[in-house]
Design a protein around this motif. Structure first.
Motif, PDB file in Angstrom:
ATOM      1  N   ILE A  12      -1.193  10.393  -1.253  1.00  0.00           N
ATOM      2  CA  ILE A  12       0.293  10.666  -0.753  1.00  0.00           C
ATOM      3  C   ILE A  12       1.312   9.656  -0.248  1.00  0.00           C
ATOM      4  CG2 ILE A  12       2.343  12.328  -0.334  1.00  0.00           C
ATOM      5  CD1 ILE A  12       0.549  13.316  -2.956  1.00  0.00           C
ATOM      6  N   PRO A  13       1.412   8.440  -1.096  1.00  0.00           N
ATOM      7  CA  PRO A  13       2.420   7.495  -0.212  1.00  0.00           C
ATOM      8  C   PRO A  13       2.946   7.902   0.887  1.00  0.00           C
ATOM      9  CG  PRO A  13       3.705   8.157  -1.391  1.00  0.00           C
ATOM     10  CD  PRO A  13       2.705   8.899  -2.119  1.00  0.00           C
ATOM     11  N   SER A  14       3.599   7.188   2.403  1.00  0.00           N
ATOM     12  CA  SER A  14       4.238   7.577   3.692  1.00  0.00           C
ATOM     13  C   SER A  14       5.717   8.174   2.661  1.00  0.00           C
ATOM     14  CB  SER A  14       4.370   6.740   4.202  1.00  0.00           C
ATOM     15  OG  SER A  14       4.127   5.185   4.395  1.00  0.00           O
ATOM     16  N   PRO A  15       6.375   8.906   3.774  1.00  0.00           N
ATOM     17  CA  PRO A  15       7.635   8.860   3.390  1.00  0.00           C
ATOM     18  C   PRO A  15       8.759   7.738   3.572  1.00  0.00           C
ATOM     19  CG  PRO A  15       6.741  10.813   5.009  1.00  0.00           C
ATOM     20  CD  PRO A  15       5.956   9.606   4.522  1.00  0.00           C
ATOM     21  N   SER A  16       8.417   6.795   4.331  1.00  0.00           N
ATOM     22  CA  SER A  16       8.291   5.263   4.412  1.00  0.00           C
ATOM     23  C   SER A  16       8.288   4.253   3.480  1.00  0.00           C
ATOM     24  CB  SER A  16       7.705   4.960   6.204  1.00  0.00           C
ATOM     25  OG  SER A  16       6.793   4.174   6.052  1.00  0.00           O
ATOM     26  N   PRO A  61       7.229   5.482  -5.717  1.00  0.00           N
ATOM     27  CA  PRO A  61       6.806   4.053  -4.524  1.00  0.00           C
ATOM     28  C   PRO A  61       5.058   4.221  -4.089  1.00  0.00           C
ATOM     29  CG  PRO A  61       8.709   5.779  -4.130  1.00  0.00           C
ATOM     30  CD  PRO A  61       8.186   5.834  -5.699  1.00  0.00           C
ATOM     31  N   GLY A  62       5.079   3.264  -3.981  1.00  0.00           N
ATOM     32  CA  GLY A  62       3.416   3.421  -2.421  1.00  0.00           C
ATOM     33  C   GLY A  62       2.115   3.590  -3.487  1.00  0.00           C
ATOM     34  N   ARG A  63       0.759   5.038  -3.611  1.00  0.00           N
ATOM     35  CA  ARG A  63       0.085   4.661  -4.511  1.00  0.00           C
ATOM     36  C   ARG A  63       0.446   5.563  -6.260  1.00  0.00           C
ATOM     37  NH1 ARG A  63      -6.082   7.278  -4.260  1.00  0.00           N
ATOM     38  NH2 ARG A  63      -7.228   5.304  -5.248  1.00  0.00           N
ATOM     39  N   LYS A  64      -0.244   4.448  -7.054  1.00  0.00           N
ATOM     40  CA  LYS A  64       0.330   5.624  -8.525  1.00  0.00           C
ATOM     41  C   LYS A  64      -0.876   6.081  -8.863  1.00  0.00           C
ATOM     42  CE  LYS A  64       3.264   2.308  -8.068  1.00  0.00           C
ATOM     43  NZ  LYS A  64       3.258   1.717  -6.777  1.00  0.00           N
ATOM     44  N   SER A  65      -1.274   6.622  -7.901  1.00  0.00           N
ATOM     45  CA  SER A  65      -1.725   7.905  -8.586  1.00  0.00           C
ATOM     46  C   SER A  65      -0.820   9.045  -9.786  1.00  0.00           C
ATOM     47  CB  SER A  65      -2.323   9.138  -7.677  1.00  0.00           C
ATOM     48  OG  SER A  65      -1.290   9.608  -6.646  1.00  0.00           O
ATOM     49  N   SER A 355       1.095 -14.601  -8.375  1.00  0.00           N
ATOM     50  CA  SER A 355       1.175 -13.771  -9.499  1.00  0.00           C
ATOM     51  C   SER A 355       1.111 -12.314  -9.272  1.00  0.00           C
ATOM     52  CB  SER A 355       1.620 -13.594 -10.419  1.00  0.00           C
ATOM     53  OG  SER A 355       1.538 -13.198 -11.664  1.00  0.00           O
ATOM     54  N   PHE A 356      -0.465 -11.818  -8.587  1.00  0.00           N
ATOM     55  CA  PHE A 356      -1.258 -10.433  -8.651  1.00  0.00           C
ATOM     56  C   PHE A 356      -0.972  -9.679  -7.380  1.00  0.00           C
ATOM     57  CE2 PHE A 356      -4.394  -8.142  -6.590  1.00  0.00           C
ATOM     58  CZ  PHE A 356      -4.196  -7.140  -7.490  1.00  0.00           C
ATOM     59  N   ALA A 357      -0.334 -10.560  -6.077  1.00  0.00           N
ATOM     60  CA  ALA A 357       0.275  -9.932  -5.007  1.00  0.00           C
ATOM     61  C   ALA A 357       1.760  -9.473  -5.341  1.00  0.00           C
ATOM     62  CB  ALA A 357       0.224 -11.323  -3.980  1.00  0.00           C
ATOM     63  N   ARG A 358       2.814 -10.523  -6.007  1.00  0.00           N
ATOM     64  CA  ARG A 358       4.093  -9.675  -5.567  1.00  0.00           C
ATOM     65  C   ARG A 358       3.776  -8.949  -6.795  1.00  0.00           C
ATOM     66  NH1 ARG A 358       8.321 -13.940  -8.261  1.00  0.00           N
ATOM     67  NH2 ARG A 358      10.555 -12.626  -7.589  1.00  0.00           N
ATOM     68  N   PHE A 359       3.090  -9.118  -8.008  1.00  0.00           N
ATOM     69  CA  PHE A 359       3.307  -8.271  -9.851  1.00  0.00           C
ATOM     70  C   PHE A 359       2.595  -7.254  -9.734  1.00  0.00           C
ATOM     71  CE2 PHE A 359       5.699 -11.539 -10.379  1.00  0.00           C
ATOM     72  CZ  PHE A 359       7.485 -11.706 -10.282  1.00  0.00           C
ATOM     73  N   GLY A 360       1.486  -6.931  -9.662  1.00  0.00           N
ATOM     74  CA  GLY A 360       0.182  -6.485 -10.035  1.00  0.00           C
ATOM     75  C   GLY A 360      -0.529  -5.606  -8.893  1.00  0.00           C
ATOM     76  N   ASP A 361      -0.355  -6.058  -8.069  1.00  0.00           N
ATOM     77  CA  ASP A 361      -1.034  -4.861  -6.702  1.00  0.00           C
ATOM     78  C   ASP A 361       0.534  -3.484  -6.766  1.00  0.00           C
ATOM     79  OD1 ASP A 361      -3.103  -4.175  -6.037  1.00  0.00           O
ATOM     80  OD2 ASP A 361      -3.131  -6.229  -4.130  1.00  0.00           O
ATOM     81  N   PRO A 362       1.464  -4.133  -6.947  1.00  0.00           N
ATOM     82  CA  PRO A 362       2.578  -3.456  -6.112  1.00  0.00           C
ATOM     83  C   PRO A 362       2.709  -2.441  -7.691  1.00  0.00           C
ATOM     84  CG  PRO A 362       3.563  -5.446  -6.092  1.00  0.00           C
ATOM     85  CD  PRO A 362       2.138  -5.555  -6.647  1.00  0.00           C
ATOM     86  N   GLY A 364      -0.014  -1.278  -9.304  1.00  0.00           N
ATOM     87  CA  GLY A 364      -0.966   0.033  -9.641  1.00  0.00           C
ATOM     88  C   GLY A 364      -2.329  -0.533 -10.012  1.00  0.00           C
ATOM     89  N   MET A 365      -2.411  -1.437 -10.043  1.00  0.00           N
ATOM     90  CA  MET A 365      -3.708  -2.394 -10.876  1.00  0.00           C
ATOM     91  C   MET A 365      -4.805  -1.488 -10.274  1.00  0.00           C
ATOM     92  SD  MET A 365      -3.030  -6.441 -12.313  1.00  0.00           S
ATOM     93  CE  MET A 365      -2.109  -6.273 -14.026  1.00  0.00           C
ATOM     94  N   ARG A 366      -5.142  -1.250  -9.095  1.00  0.00           N
ATOM     95  CA  ARG A 366      -5.719  -1.104  -7.948  1.00  0.00           C
ATOM     96  C   ARG A 366      -6.014   1.080  -7.973  1.00  0.00           C
ATOM     97  NH1 ARG A 366      -8.179  -5.312  -4.302  1.00  0.00           N
ATOM     98  NH2 ARG A 366      -6.464  -7.134  -4.431  1.00  0.00           N
ATOM     99  N   ASP A 367      -5.344   1.244  -8.474  1.00  0.00           N
ATOM    100  CA  ASP A 367      -4.953   2.659  -7.900  1.00  0.00           C
ATOM    101  C   ASP A 367      -5.582   3.617  -8.745  1.00  0.00           C
ATOM    102  OD1 ASP A 367      -3.241   1.780  -6.157  1.00  0.00           O
ATOM    103  OD2 ASP A 367      -1.460   2.367  -6.683  1.00  0.00           O
ATOM    104  N   TYR A 368      -6.173   3.228  -9.892  1.00  0.00           N
ATOM    105  CA  TYR A 368      -6.832   4.578 -11.305  1.00  0.00           C
ATOM    106  C   TYR A 368      -7.562   5.073  -9.892  1.00  0.00           C
ATOM    107  CZ  TYR A 368      -8.994   7.228 -14.647  1.00  0.00           C
ATOM    108  OH  TYR A 368      -9.710   7.624 -15.469  1.00  0.00           O
ATOM    109  N   ALA A 369      -7.308   6.552  -9.704  1.00  0.00           N
ATOM    110  CA  ALA A 369      -7.903   7.663  -9.039  1.00  0.00           C
ATOM    111  C   ALA A 369      -9.336   8.584  -9.549  1.00  0.00           C
ATOM    112  CB  ALA A 369      -7.565   8.658  -8.294  1.00  0.00           C
ATOM    113  N   GLY A 370      -9.019   7.854 -10.861  1.00  0.00           N
ATOM    114  CA  GLY A 370      -9.921   8.731 -12.163  1.00  0.00           C
ATOM    115  C   GLY A 370     -11.689   8.426 -11.725  1.00  0.00           C
ATOM    116  N   ARG A 371     -12.281   9.237 -13.177  1.00  0.00           N
ATOM    117  CA  ARG A 371     -13.637   9.014 -13.092  1.00  0.00           C
ATOM    118  C   ARG A 371     -14.581   8.433 -14.158  1.00  0.00           C
ATOM    119  NH1 ARG A 371     -16.319  13.976  -9.028  1.00  0.00           N
ATOM    120  NH2 ARG A 371     -15.102  13.640  -7.546  1.00  0.00           N
ATOM    121  N   SER A 372     -13.039   7.985 -15.088  1.00  0.00           N
ATOM    122  CA  SER A 372     -13.416   7.614 -16.629  1.00  0.00           C
ATOM    123  C   SER A 372     -13.633   6.683 -17.098  1.00  0.00           C
ATOM    124  CB  SER A 372     -12.759   8.538 -17.435  1.00  0.00           C
ATOM    125  OG  SER A 372     -12.316   8.503 -18.440  1.00  0.00           O
TER     126      SER A 372
END
Length: 409
Positions: A12-16, A61-65, A355-362, A364-372
């Motif tokens: 859950i992302p922080s409210p800020s 906002p925040g993590r793209k779970s 480009s990754f820092a400006r667009f990719g991370d925001p 959610g490229m790293r944010d997949y939380a599943g196991r598949s």
């Protein structure tokens, strides 16, 4: 080199958390992307869910779970629908990636393909592909997934279009949502992932070849370098200072025939440095560049009559008044092109990182939380589309902006 970030335990992302830029329901660029890239999704419900997932990546906002995106999108059953779309649905990610590559080539023809790793730190052991490995950048053992992405890179646009998720030994042959893990993941090392991903773009997708820039962090890039060159491509590789190389350059008196770490080879050759204009510097200030002929040391003595190891050029890059060298590259001869080629490769790698820092991370490229395994690939494919939308948005806005005609005087 790439930076490893710490894992986030709370989904859950922080409210800020700052909200991402808004995307209009009728945004013409997003609709154009979806129409072209989701053409292979033959069912209308899949295309609709694909648009929902994209909007979740772009607006949450925040993590793209899945949970966070469902909360941002609203609507009963949204979370279950998004989860099913990436984990259990039947759509194939490769045609979407191929369409993304062709779309990108039309918008901004790439100068090169940049191949770089994506490290995704994890807290637990159950996400597909997660393992413990030693990170030379951090100087410690990291628990993470490791993937390799191929980026179409130019001075104007950098977009990731193809991915491989590295599966260490314990994951090979594992079940993925009850089915065997796809054969494409069964036998590749991390450096094998880099070569296979690049070659597949030519052999399976039919893309016109471009120079391939390998920036593989802790991994020895030479096996991939050789495969790509043997396939007719023009590779260049950034290497770590400790990579052992055998000096063959007669200009390095007293060192010819010796095997040394790349950094020591280049320090021995620092008197060979010459200024070369740096195209990435707005002031066009020169950087110091030196090139030394080397080969990779053989693990065993060559058999009688065997062809000698092919020569490469070790290129050092630095600036005056700073420790030498700051970067090390391996490129193919001729020597006259080595310095400019290494500077050009370094510039494109830097553009991809930004480009990754400006667009990719925001998005959610790293944010997949599943196991598949399939779920990971579908998520990273959709995140690549979202990255492309963000990267192209300023271009689209500039094209749509009316041109002001000066008043007649």
């Amino acid at each position: 080199m790439n930076t490893v970030i710490k894992p986030v335990e709370n989904e859950i992302p922080s409210p800020s958390a700052a909200p991402p830029p808004a995307v209009a329901d009728d945004d013409p660029l997003l609709n154009d992307l979806v129409d072209e890239l989701f053409f292979s999704l033959t069912r209308s419900d899949q295309r609709r869910k694909g648009m929902d997932y994209l909007r979740g990546l772009l607006s949450t906002p925040g993590r793209k779970s899945v949970r966070n995106m469902a909360a941002a999108l609203g609507g009963a059953g949204t979370g279950q629908s998004l989860h099913h779309f990436v984990c259990s649905s039947t759509w194939e990610w490769s045609p979407v990636r191929r369409a993304l590559a062709r779309y990108t080539m039309r918008e901004s023809p790439p100068q090169a393909w940049v191949v770089r790793p994506l490290v995704i730190p994890k807290v637990g052991r159950h996400s597909v592909g997660v393992s413990r490995y030693f990170s030379a950048d951090l100087g410690q053992v990291v628990n993470a997934q490791r993937a390799v992405g191929v980026w179409l890179a130019s001075d104007h646009l950098s977009v990731p279009v193809e991915w491989r998720l590295h599966l260490p030994g314990r994951w090979r042959g594992a079940l993925d949502c009850g089915a065997p893990t796809p054969a494409m993941a069964q036998s590749e090392t991390l450096v094998g992932c880099a070569a296979e991903a690049s070659l597949a773009m030519i052999e399976s997708w039919g893309l016109p070849p471009r120079p391939v820039i390998l920036d593989l962090d802790d991994t020895d890039p030479l096996p991939a370098f050789r495969r790509l060159y043997a396939a007719g491509l023009r590779p260049a590789a950034r290497i770590r200072p400790e990579l052992p190389l055998r000096v063959t350059d007669p200009a390095l008196i007293g060192h010819r025939g010796r095997t040394l770490p790349a950094e020591l080879v280049m320090r021995a050759g620092q008197e060979m440095r010459r200024p070369v204009p740096d195209p990435s510097d707005p002031a066009r200030r020169a950087r110091l560049v030196a090139a030394v002929r080397v080969t990779r040391p053989s693990a065993a003595p060559s058999a009688p009559g065997a062809a000698p190891e092919e020569e490469l050029l070790l290129v050092g890059i630095g600036r005056g008044g700073r420790p030498w060298p700051q970067e090390l590259w391996l490129v193919r001869p001729p020597e006259s092109h080595a310095g400019p080629a290494a500077l050009w490769a370094s510039r494109l790698v830097d553009r991809v990182e930004r480009s990754f820092a400006r667009f990719g991370d925001p998005v959610g490229m790293r944010d997949y939380a599943g196991r598949s395994f399939n779920g990971w690939h579908r998520h990273i494919t959709l995140a690549s589309v979202a990255h492309t939308f963000r990267a192209l948005s300023p271009v689209a806005e500039a094209r749509a902006r009316p041109t002001t005609v000066p008043a007649a005087t």
